[in-house]
Design a protein around this motif. Structure first.
Motif: not given
Length: 130
Positions: A69-74, A88-92, A114-117
């Protein structure tokens, strides 16, 4: 939460490499820059500072990728040397019974979302804004 310099800043995903650095650092750390450390744990893990207790630091950079979706990142980590190139590897997140919650580099764990605020909009609930 991650601090942005300006509310109008863009979050570039997928192709912009970045360093992640905390605004403040602990007295015992050489720096507050995130590094990926190999050794002393089952998977490479995220630490701060330079040489982390004599363990080897993996060269590379972090990237932001959009998910769900719109505001979700990893966050992902892209080693300078990888097979295949550009991998590239995920950070878990992993709960280590001895040391608590730890960020690790692995495809076997759910990515840490992560969500940026904007720092001005962050609630004053005692949370750190970095």
């Amino acid at each position: 939460m991650l601090k942005t310099e300006n509310i109008n800043d863009f979050i570039f995903t997928g192709y912009t490499s970045l360093d992640i650095v905390f605004e403040k650092k602990t007295k015992c750390a050489e720096s507050s820059k995130w590094v990926v450390v190999k050794g002393g744990f089952m998977e490479p893990w995220i630490g701060i500072g330079g040489g982390v207790n004599g363990k080897s630091v993996i060269d590379g950079l972090f990237k932001i990728e959009r998910i769900r979706g719109f505001l979700r990142y990893k966050l992902v980590f892209c080693p300078t040397i990888s097979d295949p190139p550009g991998l590239c590897n995920n950070i878990g997140r992993f709960f280590d019974n001895e040391n608590g919650l730890r960020l690790i580099m692995s495809e076997n764990f759910k990515p840490f979302e992560v969500v940026f605020v904007d720092v001005e909009d962050a609630p004053r609930s005692g949370r750190s804004v970095v």
